[in-house]
Motif scaffolding. Structure first.
Motif, PDB file in Angstrom:
ATOM      1  N   GLN A 272       0.837  -1.196   0.000  1.00  0.00           N
ATOM      2  CA  GLN A 272       0.000   0.000   0.000  1.00  0.00           C
ATOM      3  C   GLN A 272       0.870   1.243   0.000  1.00  0.00           C
ATOM      4  OE1 GLN A 272      -2.457  -0.895   3.433  1.00  0.00           O
ATOM      5  NE2 GLN A 272      -4.243  -1.081   2.112  1.00  0.00           N
TER       6      GLN A 272
ATOM      7  N   ALA B 226       1.349   3.822  -3.193  1.00  0.00           N
ATOM      8  CA  ALA B 226       1.164   5.253  -3.010  1.00  0.00           C
ATOM      9  C   ALA B 226       2.380   6.014  -3.503  1.00  0.00           C
ATOM     10  CB  ALA B 226       0.915   5.562  -1.541  1.00  0.00           C
TER      11      ALA B 226
ATOM     12  N   ASN C 124      -3.528  10.522  -2.276  1.00  0.00           N
ATOM     13  CA  ASN C 124      -2.441  10.041  -1.420  1.00  0.00           C
ATOM     14  C   ASN C 124      -1.250  10.984  -1.344  1.00  0.00           C
ATOM     15  OD1 ASN C 124      -1.655   9.590  -4.021  1.00  0.00           O
ATOM     16  ND2 ASN C 124      -1.089   7.446  -3.740  1.00  0.00           N
ATOM     17  N   THR C 125      -1.259  12.096  -2.055  1.00  0.00           N
ATOM     18  CA  THR C 125      -0.183  13.078  -1.944  1.00  0.00           C
ATOM     19  C   THR C 125      -0.497  14.014  -0.792  1.00  0.00           C
ATOM     20  OG1 THR C 125       0.094  13.011  -4.354  1.00  0.00           O
ATOM     21  CG2 THR C 125       1.237  14.749  -3.162  1.00  0.00           C
ATOM     22  N   LYS C 126       0.376  14.060   0.194  1.00  0.00           N
ATOM     23  CA  LYS C 126       0.133  14.870   1.391  1.00  0.00           C
ATOM     24  C   LYS C 126       0.785  16.245   1.311  1.00  0.00           C
ATOM     25  CE  LYS C 126      -2.074  13.197   3.764  1.00  0.00           C
ATOM     26  NZ  LYS C 126      -3.542  13.040   3.570  1.00  0.00           N
TER      27      LYS C 126
ATOM     28  N   ILE D 241       4.195  11.268   0.314  1.00  0.00           N
ATOM     29  CA  ILE D 241       3.156  10.358  -0.147  1.00  0.00           C
ATOM     30  C   ILE D 241       2.679   9.507   1.017  1.00  0.00           C
ATOM     31  CG2 ILE D 241       2.541   8.613  -1.862  1.00  0.00           C
ATOM     32  CD1 ILE D 241       3.538  11.320  -2.968  1.00  0.00           C
TER      33      ILE D 241
ATOM     34  N   ARG E  14       0.430   6.481   3.043  1.00  0.00           N
ATOM     35  CA  ARG E  14      -0.125   5.137   2.875  1.00  0.00           C
ATOM     36  C   ARG E  14      -1.635   5.135   3.050  1.00  0.00           C
ATOM     37  NH1 ARG E  14       3.200   1.798   7.161  1.00  0.00           N
ATOM     38  NH2 ARG E  14       2.836   3.754   8.282  1.00  0.00           N
ATOM     39  N   LYS E  15      -2.156   6.117   3.809  1.00  0.00           N
ATOM     40  CA  LYS E  15      -3.585   6.208   4.044  1.00  0.00           C
ATOM     41  C   LYS E  15      -3.973   7.681   4.079  1.00  0.00           C
ATOM     42  CE  LYS E  15      -2.603   5.458   8.947  1.00  0.00           C
ATOM     43  NZ  LYS E  15      -2.916   4.632  10.135  1.00  0.00           N
ATOM     44  N   PRO E  16      -5.231   8.011   3.794  1.00  0.00           N
ATOM     45  CA  PRO E  16      -5.631   9.411   3.639  1.00  0.00           C
ATOM     46  C   PRO E  16      -5.366  10.289   4.848  1.00  0.00           C
ATOM     47  CG  PRO E  16      -7.314   7.954   2.754  1.00  0.00           C
ATOM     48  CD  PRO E  16      -6.315   7.080   3.444  1.00  0.00           C
TER      49      PRO E  16
ATOM     50  N   ALA F 131       4.525  10.703   6.374  1.00  0.00           N
ATOM     51  CA  ALA F 131       4.401  10.245   4.992  1.00  0.00           C
ATOM     52  C   ALA F 131       5.780  10.077   4.366  1.00  0.00           C
ATOM     53  CB  ALA F 131       3.572  11.244   4.188  1.00  0.00           C
TER      54      ALA F 131
ATOM     55  N   ASN G 283      -3.026   4.837 -11.291  1.00  0.00           N
ATOM     56  CA  ASN G 283      -2.245   6.018 -10.945  1.00  0.00           C
ATOM     57  C   ASN G 283      -2.032   6.928 -12.144  1.00  0.00           C
ATOM     58  OD1 ASN G 283      -1.862   5.845  -8.178  1.00  0.00           O
ATOM     59  ND2 ASN G 283      -0.073   4.520  -8.368  1.00  0.00           N
TER      60      ASN G 283
ATOM     61  N   GLU H  77     -11.948   6.119  -3.839  1.00  0.00           N
ATOM     62  CA  GLU H  77     -11.268   5.805  -2.588  1.00  0.00           C
ATOM     63  C   GLU H  77     -12.004   6.355  -1.374  1.00  0.00           C
ATOM     64  OE1 GLU H  77      -8.641   3.923  -2.280  1.00  0.00           O
ATOM     65  OE2 GLU H  77      -8.108   3.684  -4.398  1.00  0.00           O
TER      66      GLU H  77
END
Length: 281
Positions: A12, A16, A99-101, A114, A116-118, A125, A216, A259
């Motif tokens: 995961q 991401a 998934n981009t923070k 990036i 792994r989870k929202p 990240a 992606n 998602e």
């Protein structure tokens, strides 16, 4: 904890992070090559299941994955070239996928985070550092690249290539290529994920790890399109319009791209864009 749960979590994170990866790609050398590809794909661009002039392809090598998106953009070539030659614009684009923070541009360098989870905090990240290069900016052809040598979980040789040529009627034909290389541990994580949490996920032309690359690639193409559609707006209106447009575009393909719900996504992106703006001031 099941024996596959940890590898599944690893993939995961790997999936991401792979938002921009590329093993060495054979990019089109000039406008003639890309125009030739447009001619070859004319029928697929005209008649397809995407609801827009678009073609997606993917391939898997021994230790590489690659996804390609070819699309006709309803934007003039000069506008596309001007936008995609700016590293700061690439950060605005790449922040749209869920998934981009974070993404910060400093000259020709882009530092991306990036998740792994929202809801993952930005400081937890994965960080990937990209170099931007404007490899061609002729009157009738444009190409830019983002590259990074290393990523998490054994990924390597990250690259994004975007190239474009003008078409009649004020439109542009763009090719965006996305790929990455990986080690044996990365392959194991992928296989474990596909056997568990990723078993129900599909791509646009196939499933498995190639399907993941296709998903992606589509996300980033839609991000470019949303950026181009909103760059002319007053600065205070761009983010709200952009994030809602990107989400609406992904909802046309819920089987592949859904998602989370709109309210969750929009609230998350408002916060991330605000944090990015504060950091840049």
């Amino acid at each position: 904890m099941s024996p596959l749960s940890r590898p599944a979590r690893l993939f995961q994170g790997l999936a991401a992070a792979c938002l921009l990866a590329f093993a060495p790609l054979a990019a089109h050398a000039d406008a003639g090559d890309l125009r030739g590809r447009h001619a070859e794909l004319k029928e697929q661009l005209r008649n397809n299941s995407y609801g827009r002039p678009l073609h997606i392809d993917s391939r898997e090598g021994r230790n590489t994955l690659q996804g390609d998106v070819y699309a006709v953009l309803d934007h003039p070539f000069e506008k596309v070239k001007e936008a995609l030659r700016d590293p700061g614009a690439w950060c605005e684009i790449m922040l749209l996928p869920f998934n981009t923070k974070a993404c910060y541009a400093n000259g020709s360098r882009l530092a991306m985070r990036i998740g792994r989870k929202p809801d993952q905090p930005v400081d937890q990240a994965y960080r990937i550092d990209f170099s931007y290069q404007n490899t061609s900016a002729a009157a009738d052809y444009f190409e830019s690249r983002l590259t990074a040598g290393q990523g998490p979980f054994g990924t390597r040789d990250y690259v994004i290539v975007a190239e474009a040529v003008p078409l009649e009627g004020g439109k542009t034909f763009m090719h965006m290529s996305y790929a990455y290389g990986f080690s044996g541990s990365g392959r194991f994580a992928m296989q474990a994920y596909m056997a568990t949490a990723g078993a129900s996920k599909v791509g646009f032309t196939t499933g498995g790890v190639r399907g993941a690359v296709e998903r992606n690639a589509m996300r980033y193409y839609l991000a470019i399109d949303a950026y181009l559609d909103t760059v002319h707006l007053p600065e205070g209106q761009r983010v709200e319009k952009r994030v809602n447009q990107w989400f609406s575009a992904t909802e046309r393909y819920p089987k592949q791209l859904r998602e989370m719900d709109r309210s969750t996504y929009v609230a998350m992106k408002r916060q991330e864009y605000e944090r990015q703006e504060l950091a840049s001031n």
